[in-house]
Design a protein around this motif. Structure first.
Motif, mmCIF file in Angstrom:
data_model
loop_
_atom_site.group_PDB
_atom_site.id
_atom_site.type_symbol
_atom_site.label_atom_id
_atom_site.label_comp_id
_atom_site.label_asym_id
_atom_site.label_seq_id
_atom_site.Cartn_x
_atom_site.Cartn_y
_atom_site.Cartn_z
ATOM 1 N N TRP A 65 -18.098 -68.531 21.639
ATOM 2 C CA TRP A 65 -18.164 -67.388 22.319
ATOM 3 C C TRP A 65 -18.810 -67.591 23.694
ATOM 4 N N MET A 66 -19.741 -68.154 23.911
ATOM 5 C CA MET A 66 -20.117 -68.567 25.374
ATOM 6 C C MET A 66 -19.081 -69.185 26.023
ATOM 7 N N ALA A 67 -18.347 -70.262 25.610
ATOM 8 C CA ALA A 67 -17.312 -70.996 26.280
ATOM 9 C C ALA A 67 -16.277 -69.957 26.578
ATOM 10 N N ARG A 68 -15.975 -68.927 25.999
ATOM 11 C CA ARG A 68 -14.859 -67.836 26.606
ATOM 12 C C ARG A 68 -15.494 -67.199 27.644
ATOM 13 N N ALA A 69 -16.899 -67.129 27.799
ATOM 14 C CA ALA A 69 -17.426 -65.867 28.536
ATOM 15 C C ALA A 69 -17.806 -66.718 29.930
ATOM 16 N N THR A 99 -5.332 -66.117 29.447
ATOM 17 C CA THR A 99 -5.198 -65.574 28.183
ATOM 18 C C THR A 99 -6.770 -64.977 28.096
ATOM 19 N N ALA A 100 -6.553 -63.671 27.586
ATOM 20 C CA ALA A 100 -7.658 -62.674 27.218
ATOM 21 C C ALA A 100 -8.626 -63.595 26.367
ATOM 22 N N PRO A 101 -9.955 -63.584 26.866
ATOM 23 C CA PRO A 101 -10.954 -64.298 26.044
ATOM 24 C C PRO A 101 -11.330 -63.733 24.609
ATOM 25 N N GLY A 102 -10.660 -62.644 24.416
ATOM 26 C CA GLY A 102 -10.994 -62.175 22.960
ATOM 27 C C GLY A 102 -12.605 -61.476 22.796
ATOM 28 N N LEU A 103 -13.216 -61.053 24.034
ATOM 29 C CA LEU A 103 -14.394 -60.538 23.978
ATOM 30 C C LEU A 103 -14.371 -59.117 24.344
ATOM 31 N N THR A 138 -24.190 -59.616 22.072
ATOM 32 C CA THR A 138 -23.737 -59.739 23.450
ATOM 33 C C THR A 138 -23.812 -61.097 23.956
ATOM 34 N N VAL A 139 -22.685 -61.554 24.527
ATOM 35 C CA VAL A 139 -22.567 -62.786 25.280
ATOM 36 C C VAL A 139 -22.924 -62.583 26.834
ATOM 37 N N GLU A 140 -23.780 -63.251 27.492
ATOM 38 C CA GLU A 140 -24.097 -62.984 28.815
ATOM 39 C C GLU A 140 -24.093 -64.405 29.440
ATOM 40 N N ALA A 141 -23.805 -64.232 30.925
ATOM 41 C CA ALA A 141 -23.863 -65.419 31.866
ATOM 42 C C ALA A 141 -24.624 -64.813 33.021
ATOM 43 N N VAL A 142 -25.680 -65.594 33.201
ATOM 44 C CA VAL A 142 -26.421 -65.369 34.561
ATOM 45 C C VAL A 142 -26.456 -66.481 35.332
ATOM 46 N N ARG A 143 -26.202 -66.121 36.826
ATOM 47 C CA ARG A 143 -26.148 -67.168 37.763
ATOM 48 C C ARG A 143 -27.340 -67.768 38.221
ATOM 49 N N GLN A 147 -25.430 -61.162 36.781
ATOM 50 C CA GLN A 147 -25.129 -60.969 35.179
ATOM 51 C C GLN A 147 -23.577 -60.610 34.746
ATOM 52 N N ILE A 148 -22.896 -61.231 34.012
ATOM 53 C CA ILE A 148 -21.731 -60.617 33.403
ATOM 54 C C ILE A 148 -21.894 -60.665 31.935
ATOM 55 N N GLN A 149 -21.768 -59.489 31.413
ATOM 56 C CA GLN A 149 -21.766 -59.291 29.867
ATOM 57 C C GLN A 149 -20.418 -59.059 29.103
ATOM 58 N N ALA A 150 -20.185 -59.589 28.062
ATOM 59 C CA ALA A 150 -19.549 -59.051 27.207
ATOM 60 C C ALA A 150 -20.031 -58.932 25.616
ATOM 61 N N LEU A 151 -19.199 -58.414 24.754
ATOM 62 C CA LEU A 151 -19.800 -58.294 23.296
ATOM 63 C C LEU A 151 -18.762 -59.032 22.436
ATOM 64 N N VAL A 152 -19.328 -59.312 21.208
ATOM 65 C CA VAL A 152 -18.561 -59.902 19.896
ATOM 66 C C VAL A 152 -18.848 -58.867 18.847
ATOM 67 N N ARG A 153 -17.815 -58.344 18.121
ATOM 68 C CA ARG A 153 -18.111 -57.544 17.113
ATOM 69 C C ARG A 153 -18.078 -58.561 15.801
#
Length: 751
Positions: free
Chosen positions: A531-535, A8-12, A567-572, A497-503
């Protein structure tokens, strides 16, 4: 073997869309249609040619490369042109150094090669390397979000394809790879064990098989053929570029490259010849190659094969046809192909030259086209293509090699459908303990913890695949089943880094109006956690998971009408964990957490007993500490409350009437209920507080909770002069654990 998992798409929203979008024109109408859809969502969009990207100023927001969706008249012949154009576009966007974010915040590469759905139209397999290029760029560019999309057009109008792509860009976030079927389904790639093969002795190969083999006289293919010769006694025509140059007397005694070079230099001095060192080294290389070929031919004959070797450029169709015709006169029609030819020219995308790309790509792809055309009238019952795990997971420095091998993988699938009676397989080999894996490379893999494939084991796997009566058309062969996920470092590279956005904003999400403190709308910690869990990269949809050390470093205030982009960001991190954060676009670390996707929480347990009280009381919203408006009136009844904790019935997001599009990972209404009850408990023991930290959030049952009554128990842990700590347990109607929040830290408000 490569496989697909429904997702399912995360909605971000994909990072960069809020700035500007540049789409390369595919020529089939998808690009302008996609631009129109995105403009309808308020985006600034331009449609350009791929070669224009390098002439434009850097900082382009999001770049979408649609060239692999084009419809060339001859896909096999035009494969190199399409993939070369994609690589040039990425070269123009490449970061200049480690501190440079490159020419865009995000880059998307799109192809149509079938993915998990029905087969793509004939010929599309030859254009199936774009996603493999995305896999490699994802690893090389840790500061840029790179996404690969395999979007099946399925005969749909361009507007429908554009709509599917727009939905993925607006809801799919920064997930590195996704496949979209023509009927609207969405999938993520993964690997799973291949079904066991039949014993080799039950081979379905015809008696006295005649195989044409490219690249088989040297490297890792040689021991594979020796194993095949031992089992099947085949006839083998080996095609290779190296000539069988003769050695002069005395040269055979020189066992390695250095000794041979010294011998050649001595001969030059005696003869008074003058050559450069490079020329001498090149001759030594030719002599050693010829020596290796002779050794292979001897091994094959001793193992029972009949062997011919022809020095030929396999890309030369006329020369290949001539060599095949000579062999047919001797042995009859060809019954099998083994395409193992390959070269590498490892350079990062930013440094890759057109000449390097052409040599690497054509050796794999053009050679295969030539072989298939030259054997179109032969009764082939076996086709084996030597691919690479770099095509499956990407590998820094091997963008061209990854693309070429991905094309082979897709062509194998197309050939398997066209020839159901034949055994067709593309083998994505991991790193061998030999061949092109030199001692320095072996040391590199050892540092990464990547096991190398023993030669004998790989040879047996090859022979077993050729002898099988059935099996998948694509397999990965590595010594460790878990290796595809770590080989090449795609998920392990520190700093990725993997980034996504929330409006966000009160207009975008009206319920946020009911989460205002002092007249200012503040993003709830519960929603920020969602939001972080989705990303979280690598999180398996529907599986239990946990977030650690959720920390409010600064509140996220959403003043004004908006919309507000977050911005929702994940950094390894070095320990394989992901550091998650959410906040304004250029100041992200307002709320942070730590995720370890492959470390799910322990089995649910109820170690905090329910606390039934003597009487129930309605929560007093509008009276501190429950400042929340109606959309956040998630506490139904308080059943018990004292200094040891609070026990209450609560409502989830469905019971509250929040929008449920099926994308929820947590249930933010329940999460907020736990925090509200924590505030109530802390009010009695410490006074006014705010939740600033959660040590651990365990989600045992992901998604929105059922609409029926649920319970939440908050249990005290400790209380000091300035802070208090508690735990919360959320239970379903039947008493099963839905979520557990451990170590909720509440900080006393000044005054």
């Amino acid at each position: 073997m490569p496989a697909w998992r429904a997702a399912t798409a995360p909605g971000l929203v994909l990072s960069g869309l809020q700035e500007c979008v540049r789409i390369t024109d595919d020529g089939s109408g998808v690009a302008p249609a996609l631009a129109e859809v995105l403009r309808g969502h308020g985006m600034r969009v331009d449609v350009v040619g791929a070669d224009e990207l390098g002439r434009e100023p850097r900082g382009q927001g999001c770049v979408v490369l649609l060239d692999a969706l084009s419809d060339p008249r001859h896909p096999a012949q035009d494969s190199a042109e399409v993939h070369g154009r994609l690589l040039r576009a990425l070269t123009a966007l490449a970061p200049r150094d480690e501190t440079d974010a490159g020419g865009a915040r995000s880059v998307v590469l799109v192809q149509d090669s079938g993915g998990p759905g029905p087969a793509a139209p004939p010929g599309r397999a030859w254009l199936g390397g774009a996603v493999a290029l995305a896999r490699t760029a994802h690893q090389e560019w840790p500061r840029i979000t790179v996404k690969g999309i395999d979007c099946a057009r399925g005969g749909r109008p361009a507007a429908d394809v554009a709509g599917a792509l727009a939905t993925e860009l607006l809801t799919g976030g920064g997930e590195p790879e996704v496949a979209l079927t023509a009927d609207g389904r969405r999938h993520h790639p993964h690997t799973e064990p291949a079904p066991p093969l039949e014993p080799v002795e039950t081979s379905r190969t015809a008696p006295d098989p005649f195989f044409v083999v490219t690249g088989g006289a040297r490297g890792i293919t040689a021991p594979c053929l020796v194993e095949l010769a031992r089992l099947r006694r085949p006839r083998l025509l080996l095609l290779g570029r190296s000539a069988l140059v003769p050695e002069r007397p005395g040269q055979a005694a020189e066992k390695d490259d250095a000794a041979l070079i010294r011998s050649l230099l001595a001969e030059d001095r005696e003869a008074g010849a003058v050559r450069t060192f490079a020329e001498v080294r090149a001759e030594a290389g030719r002599l050693l190659a010829a020596r290796e070929i002779r050794h292979t031919l001897t091994q094959l004959e001793n193992a029972g094969a009949q062997v011919r070797y022809a020095s030929v450029d396999v890309r030369d169709e006329k020369a290949v046809r001539a060599r095949l015709e000579e062999a047919r006169d001797l042995w009859g029609p060809v019954t099998g192909l083994v395409h193992a030819a390959g070269v590498v020219a490892d350079k990062m995308v930013a440094d890759k030259t057109p000449e390097q790309f052409e040599r690497v790509f054509s050796t794999k792809v053009e050679s295969l086209r030539v072989l298939l055309d030259a054997t179109a009238d032969d009764p082939l019952d076996t086709i084996c293509l030597f691919s690479s795990i770099s095509a499956t997971v990407g590998n820094p420095g091997q963008s061209d090699y990854a693309m070429a091998n991905a094309v082979l993988d897709h062509v194998a699938g197309e050939l398997a459908r066209e020839r159901p009676a034949a055994r067709v397989v593309s083998i994505a080999w991991g790193a061998w303990h030999g061949g092109m894996v030199t001692p320095p490379l072996r040391e590199h893999f050892a540092r990464q913890g990547v096991a190398l494939l023993p030669v004998a084991e790989g040879a047996r796997a090859f022979a077993a695949e050729l002898a099988a009566t059935s099996g998948p058309s694509r397999i990965v062969v590595v010594p460790d089943p878990g290796q595809p996920g770590q080989w090449g470092g795609a998920s392990d590279r520190t700093g990725t880094q993997i980034q996504a956005l929330v409006r966000a904003g009160a207009q975008r999400r009206p319920l946020l109006r009911d989460h205002a403190i002092g007249g200012r709308v503040v993003a709830p910690l519960a929603l920020a956690t969602e939001w972080m869990a989705r990303a979280v990269p690598g999180r398996v949809a529907g599986a239990p998971f946990a977030l650690h050390d959720i920390h409010v470093r600064r509140p996220i205030t959403l003043g004004g009408p908006g919309p507000h982009w977050l911005t929702v960001e994940a950094v390894r991190q070095e320990d394989r964990a992901w550091h998650m954060c959410v906040g304004p676009v250029d100041d992200r670390a307002h709320i942070t957490a730590l995720a370890v996707p492959d470390r799910p929480p322990a089995a649910p347990r109820q170690d905090r007993p329910a606390r039934p009280g003597p009487s129930a009381a309605a929560p007093r919203y509008g009276v501190p500490p429950l400042f929340h408006g109606p959309d956040f009136h998630v506490i139904e009844e308080i059943l018990d409350r004292d200094d040891g904790g609070v026990h209450a019935t609560v409502r989830g997001l469905r019971a509250m009437g929040w929008s449920d599009d099926g994308r929820w990972v947590t249930d933010p209404a329940l999460f907020d209920a736990a925090l509200q009850l924590s505030l109530l408990w802390a009010q009695g023991v410490l006074g006014p507080t705010l939740p600033m930290r959660v040590e651990r959030c365990e989600i045992h049952r992901p998604g929105a909770a059922p609409a029926g009554p649920l319970t939440c128990s908050v249990t005290a842990r400790s209380c000091g002069a300035l802070s208090a700590d508690c735990d919360a347990l959320l239970l379903d109607t039947g008493g099963g654990v839905r979520a557990a929040l451990t170590g909720i830290r509440l900080i006393a408000l000044p005054g």
